[in-house]
Each structure stands twice: as structure tokens, then as C-alpha cells.
Design an enzyme around this catalytic site. Structure first.
Site, PDB file in Angstrom:
ATOM      1  N   ASP A  20      -5.899   2.286  -4.592  1.00  0.00           N
ATOM      2  CA  ASP A  20      -7.244   1.512  -3.614  1.00  0.00           C
ATOM      3  C   ASP A  20      -7.482   3.522  -2.958  1.00  0.00           C
ATOM      4  O   ASP A  20      -8.571   3.673  -2.226  1.00  0.00           O
ATOM      5  CB  ASP A  20      -6.877   0.531  -2.751  1.00  0.00           C
ATOM      6  CG  ASP A  20      -5.924   0.669  -1.603  1.00  0.00           C
ATOM      7  OD1 ASP A  20      -5.158   1.587  -1.898  1.00  0.00           O
ATOM      8  OD2 ASP A  20      -5.885  -0.303  -0.753  1.00  0.00           O
TER       9      ASP A  20
ATOM     10  N   ASP B 243      -0.687   1.424  -4.636  1.00  0.00           N
ATOM     11  CA  ASP B 243      -1.971   0.286  -5.197  1.00  0.00           C
ATOM     12  C   ASP B 243      -3.466   1.115  -5.746  1.00  0.00           C
ATOM     13  O   ASP B 243      -3.894   0.474  -5.857  1.00  0.00           O
ATOM     14  CB  ASP B 243      -1.676  -0.718  -3.985  1.00  0.00           C
ATOM     15  CG  ASP B 243      -2.265  -0.310  -2.855  1.00  0.00           C
ATOM     16  OD1 ASP B 243      -2.312   0.718  -2.657  1.00  0.00           O
ATOM     17  OD2 ASP B 243      -3.010  -1.815  -2.860  1.00  0.00           O
TER      18      ASP B 243
ATOM     19  N   ASP C 228      -2.033   6.198  -3.538  1.00  0.00           N
ATOM     20  CA  ASP C 228      -1.573   5.799  -2.820  1.00  0.00           C
ATOM     21  C   ASP C 228      -0.351   4.731  -4.076  1.00  0.00           C
ATOM     22  O   ASP C 228      -1.361   4.426  -5.630  1.00  0.00           O
ATOM     23  CB  ASP C 228      -1.479   4.725  -2.036  1.00  0.00           C
ATOM     24  CG  ASP C 228      -2.582   4.007  -1.964  1.00  0.00           C
ATOM     25  OD1 ASP C 228      -3.389   3.980  -2.888  1.00  0.00           O
ATOM     26  OD2 ASP C 228      -2.747   3.202  -0.852  1.00  0.00           O
TER      27      ASP C 228
ATOM     28  N   SER D 238       0.762  -1.283   0.355  1.00  0.00           N
ATOM     29  CA  SER D 238       0.606  -0.431  -0.110  1.00  0.00           C
ATOM     30  C   SER D 238       0.730   1.105  -0.133  1.00  0.00           C
ATOM     31  O   SER D 238       1.883   1.652  -0.839  1.00  0.00           O
ATOM     32  CB  SER D 238      -0.578  -0.294   1.028  1.00  0.00           C
ATOM     33  OG  SER D 238      -2.122   0.770   1.343  1.00  0.00           O
TER      34      SER D 238
END
Length: 605
Positions: free
Chosen positions: A323, A321, A319, A165
Site C-alpha cells: 500500500d 502489503d 512494503d 505493513s
């Protein structure tokens, strides 16, 4: 392996050079046959007496937290993310899946742009293939919500996302997903952990042979197109006249967020080029920390917009990734100001409920979902519109996903958490920066057409629901002794609860680990909480207006810290919004300062 090495390890432990579970874990790695590939290097480190490195790699085993398994990468050892810990996590999932009665099944795997992510995703693919699962592996980096979507779209039994993340470049991780596309929750998480701990010999297929045999299939464009279409179809407005700049912070956001915005018809959104390249070192992000909650990541973008005269009215940052989404907007004075996750969540809750009503689709059965550490303003907005709000949830979007499963997706409107995570629709079961970007741009475009700003709209919500403000304090306790310090601080909060913070006195504390409610300062037991069970404490001030404060405390499930969340409501009765804002902000800051001083004192004891 000689007895001398074991004696050397024991001597280092006795002298305090090895801490925590390091001695036991090192012994296991020296003696267990399945760990032979690392033995030579481990023996060398012991002979060199490199106790600092050894302690960092062996002092604990990385647990499954709120976001899966996440931590620093290393050569070996259970305290780091490495080839073995990735293989163990994969093996544990496969064995547990079989124990549920699934004799074959399928899995989809994705990874982000972090260092070693492609390698780790291939290791996972080979282990799953060796266990007899049909493996779908993305050809290159993708967003976490795309992985969640793919689990559902392909009808897979499980899914895996290799990502840490928003963590620093040195970290990586393993996110585990179940067949509904949501991250694993009890009892599955505990079952997987049990099998991970039992892991010994781990089978692994040859990657090229598995490709030729069809047990591993490479996927990409078809899933991307289906995902993009699913998110874009959720559009609630035709307004598109809003210039903006988007930064993926060297992550995967261009493959999901930017693709969705282009498909939805936003032609005035530009990518910030210095952050565009996929790079796990996050070279152009301040301090190389790609967390949109850290406002420093916006500084290069704001500077560029000001220097070039770009007409951007919003700046969006995802961020690595993709999400989670951070939002800044151009205020009436021309300067950029940030919106917290709590503020974005409240604004979009109001936006989507208003759109449902305008389209004649609203029902009293419609519902919003948030966690226990998300702003009460969202709940107040839902109540204002006559919608339901589920808020008694522990931290973690997987619990929001579970509510959607339990209540059904037909009346699900929006899921939101304070850590800039949001979801709408039925296409996936994890937070998604794409759908948030779509809605916040639509809302801003509609407001612009009416000569208003996001701040104007937020002020309207405060006038209707009372002024709400929020804040956080994170106390980091890193290294082998960190967990003991965090546990000790939580125990102090339970056994000797503070009676006040700054000018705010507490009337009760709720311990969600037991459900125990206690009045303060008397310490009298109250009716137990019927809410969920987890390592969370919430202190409540006197509920009598005009100012009410809640302070929540919990250890992070993915980072070495204890997090404190502050929520303040300041009523507007006999007050202007500005007066209520000043009173609320001052009370909150007073409590934050007092909490920092209290924690510093306790940790220093």
C-alpha cells in the site's frame, strides 16, 4: 489452578518482575474459562518464573491505532498478536456490526506474506462464519488496497486485512475496514474496541464444513482482474519509455503493482529477483526491515543495477502489503537519489492537475487531500492550479478516505500523506502503491522525452511555490515502560512548551487534543483551532519570511515511538533557488539536532 500460582504472580508483581497490567491480565487468563486452551502453558511459564516472557505477553492490550491492531506475535496474552487476539478482534467486529442493525452481512478477508498470516486469516474466516456472515476469503496473499477494492466491488459490510505493513518480521496485525472500503473511523472503531474488550466465549465454525456449506467462499482471479483493470484505467499518459526496477521486498507487490504496470504497457520494468519470493522473514532485505522509507532497502537494488549496467532510471519499492511506495531516480550525475513521500505527493499533485487541465476536465471544485503532517508544498501546488486542498486531517489514510466520502469522488484528484501513501480514483479507499507507481513512471517517461528529470520538475515547483524541505525524528520507547515515557514526553510538550529549537523561535503551539492555541513565549491563549481532535501538537515559527518552520509531535498509533515532523519553507524573494535551498536545509537540520538533544535530556530526567 492453585492459589499458589496466583500468589506467585502477586509476589512477582510486588518485586517489580511484572509491570503494567501484567498481574491483572495473567489472573484473567488463569481464571477465564474461554481461555482454557492456553492455561497449561501459562501455568508452566509461571512455575518456571519466566517473568520476562510473561511480562512481554501480558503487560498491556494491543490497542486499535491509526492502522488497526498491530504488534509482535506471541504464544498468548493481550500484548501480542496470537490466535486469541485475532479471534477477539474478529468477534468484536462481528458483534459490533450486528449492533448497527446489520443482521447478516458479508465480509472479505485478505492477508499478506507475513509468517502466520494465512493461519490468522482462516481463524478470522471461521469466527465470522460462526457469527452468520457470508465470508469471502482470498486464496493466497494479496495487497491491502486489493482488500479495500474487494470490499467495494463485492458490496461487503466489512473487510479485514491480516498484515503488519512495514513492521519487522516478528510482528503481525489486524486491519479493520468498513463498507466504504476505508479503515474504520469513529464511532465504529470505538464500538469495535468495546466489543473486543467484552469478548469471552468466541464461536468458530469448522473451516472445511463452512467451505462445503458455502458460508466461506474462496476468491482470487476475478477480483485481481477487476482491480488491475480499474487502476490501469486511470492512466493519464501514453508515455511508456522508462526503464525501471521494482522490488516487492518479499511482499505481495507482484500481485498488484507489477500486474498493473504490465497491464498498463510498461514493458521495461523488471522485478528485482532477490526480493521477489514471498517470504515473511524478508531474508534479503537489509536488517530484515521491509520499510521503503528506510533507504537501506534500496542498497541491494542500487548495487545490482550498478554492477549489471541495468539502464534503470527509477527504482520502486513497496512494503509487504503493497500500500506504500518508495521512489529513487537516477540523477543527472548518474547516481540514484531518493524522493520523499512529501516530494512524490507534490510532484503527482502537479502532474494530475496539469493533465486535467490539458484534457479540459479541470474544475475549481477539484480537490487534493493531505494530512496535517504532510508538506505544505502540496497545498501550495493545489493553490497554484486553482484547486481546493483539504489538509486539516489527523494522521491516517482513513481520514483521507472520509473526506472523499464527504465531498464525493467526482472531483477527487489525489490523496497523499508523508509516509509514502497515495491514492487516486474511486476504486478503493486506502492508499495504493500501484496507482503511485503508474503515475510516477508516466511522469518520469514524459520528462525523459523532454530531456528533463524528476529533480528538474521538483525544482520548478520550488521556484513557483518557494523551497520546501521536510524531515523526521522518531524517539523509540519500547517495552512495558515505553508508553509511560511517550505519554510523559507529550505532557512535557504541552505543559512546558519549548520556546525554540536551534535558531528557530516559536510564535505559537496548537494542541489538537483540545483545540487550544497558545502564543509563545508569552503563553497567551489565542483563538481556538477548529480542526480535528487527536493527540497531535504543532509548533509554528514566526510566519514572517524568509524562513518558516513547523514541528509536529505525535505518538505513533502502531509502533512504540513518538514522531516529530519538520517542515521548512524558504522563500526565493531576492534569492536563487540554491541559496534558498541552503538556508532552508541548514535551518531544518539545526532544528532537528536541537530537538534530539531536547528529547534526550527530557527522557533522561
Amino acid at each position: 489452578m492453585s492459589a499458589d500460582l496466583l500468589a506467585t504472580v502477586e509476589s512477582a508483581a510486588a518485586s517489580g518482575k511484572l509491570t503494567g497490567d501484567s498481574p491483572q491480565n495473567i489472573r484473567t487468563w488463569l481464571q477465564q474459562d474461554s481461555l482454557r486452551p492456553w492455561r497449561s502453558r501459562l501455568e508452566q511459564l509461571i512455575r518456571n518464573q519466566d517473568w520476562t516472557a510473561l511480562d512481554a505477553m501480558f503487560w498491556t492490550a494491543i490497542p486499535f491505532g491509526t492502522g488497526g491492531r498491530r504488534g509482535p506475535m506471541g504464544e498468548m496474552g493481550p500484548a501480542t498478536i496470537n490466535d486469541r487476539t485475532i479471534a477477539e478482534s474478529t468477534h468484536g467486529m462481528a458483534v459490533y456490526l450486528r449492533s448497527t442493525g446489520c443482521s447478516s452481512g458479508s465480509v472479505v478477508i485478505a492477508c499478506d506474506t507475513r509468517n502466520n498470516s494465512p493461519r490468522f486469516s482462516r481463524i478470522a474466516a471461521c469466527v465470522f462464519a460462526a457469527h452468520g456472515l457470508k465470508v469471502f476469503l482470498f486464496e493466497s496473499h494479496r495487497a491491502t488496497p486489493v482488500l479495500s477494492f474487494a470490499v467495494r466491488h463485492l458490496g461487503c459490510s466489512i473487510g479485514v486485512m491480516i498484515s503488519a505493513s512495514h513492521n519487522p518480521p516478528a510482528d503481525n496485525g489486524f486491519k479493520a475496514y468498513w463498507s466504504n472500503g476505508g479503515q474504520v473511523i469513529p464511532p465504529h472503531d470505538k464500538g469495535i474496541i468495546r466489543e473486543v474488550e467484552r469478548a469471552n466465549e468466541i464461536p468458530a465454525a469448522d473451516f472445511e464444513q463452512a467451505l462445503q456449506a458455502g458460508s466461506i467462499t474462496i476468491i482470487g482471479r476475478e477480483i485481481d482482474q477487476a482491480y488491475t483493470a480499474a487502476v490501469a484505467a486511470l492512466s493519464a499518459s501514453s508515455c511508456r519509455n522508462i526503464p525501471a526496477v521494482f522490488t516487492p521486498l518479499h511482499g505481495v507487490g507482484e500481485t498488484s503493482i507489477f500486474a498493473v504496470l504490465k497491464t498498463a504497457g510498461f514493458t521495461s520494468v523488471d522485478i528485482f529477483e532477490p526480493h521477489r519470493a514471498a517470504d515473511g522473514n524478508f531474508p534479503n532485505v537489509p536488517q530484515h526491515l521491509p520499510n521503503p522509507e528506510n533507504l537501506a532497502v534500496f542498497d541491494p537494488v542500487v548495487h545490482w543495477v550498478e554492477q549489471t549496467g541495468h539502464p534503470a532510471e527509477l527504482i520502486l519499492a513497496s512494503d509487504p502489503d503493497a500500500d506504500r511506495l518508495g521512489v529513487m531516480f537516477r540523477a543527472a550525475d548518474g547516481h540514484f537519489r531518493s524522493l520523499s513521500g512529501n516530494q512524490v505527493g507534490a510532484l503527482l499533485t502537479d502532474y494530475l492537475l496539469r493533465k486535467r487541465k490539458a484534457a479540459g476536465r479541470f474544475s475549481p471544485s477539484d480537490y487534493i487531500v493531505e494530512t496535517l503532517v504532510t508538506t505544505p508544498l502540496t497545498r501550495a501546488v493545489a493553490n497554484l492550479h486553482g484547486a481546493r486542498c483539504f489538509h486539516e486531517l489527523l494522521v491516517g489514510f482513513k481520514y483521507i478516505a472520509q473526506v472523499i466520502e464527504d465531498q464525493g469522488p467526482e472531483h477527487f484528484v489525489f490523496g497523499t500523506e508523508e509516509s509514502i501513501g497515495f491514492l487516486a480514483g474511486n476504486y478503493c479507499r486506502d492508499k495504493d502503491a500501484s496507482v503511485c507507481a503508474l503515475f510516477i513512471l508516466e511522469l518520469a517517461a514524459e520528462l525523459k522525452a523532454a530531456g528533463r528529470t524528476l529533480q528538474d520538475q521538483l525544482d520548478d515547483l520550488h521556484r513557483s511555490c518557494g523551497y520546501h524541505c521536510e524531515g523526521q525524528v522518531s524517539i523509540y520507547c519500547e517495552g512495558p515502560t515505553g508508553k509511560a515515557k511517550i505519554d510523559g514526553l507529550m505532557q512535557t510538550l504541552r505543559s512546558s512548551p519549548p520556546q525554540s529549537m536551534g535558531s528557530i523561535s516559536f510564535s505559537e503551539v496548537v494542541d489538537y487534543s483540545t483545540g487550544k492555541r497558545t502564543s509563545l513565549p508569552a503563553g497567551t491563549p489565542l483563538t481556538p483551532s477548529s480542526g480535528p481532535r487527536g493527540d497531535l501538537l504543532i509548533y509554528h515559527s514566526d510566519p514572517t519570511p524568509p524562513i518558516r518552520i513547523q514541528i509536529a509531535a505525535r505518538p505513533s498509533g502502531t509502533e512504540p515511538k513518538i514522531k516529530f515532523y519538520f517542515f521548512c519553507q524558504s522563500d526565493l524573494e531576492n534569492n536563487t533557488l540554491e541559496a534558498a535551498r541552503t538556508a532552508g536545509d541548514n535551518a531544518l537540520e539545526d532544528a532537528r539536532k536541537a530537538l534530539k538533544a531536547w528529547a534526550t535530556e527530557k527522557l533522561g530526567e
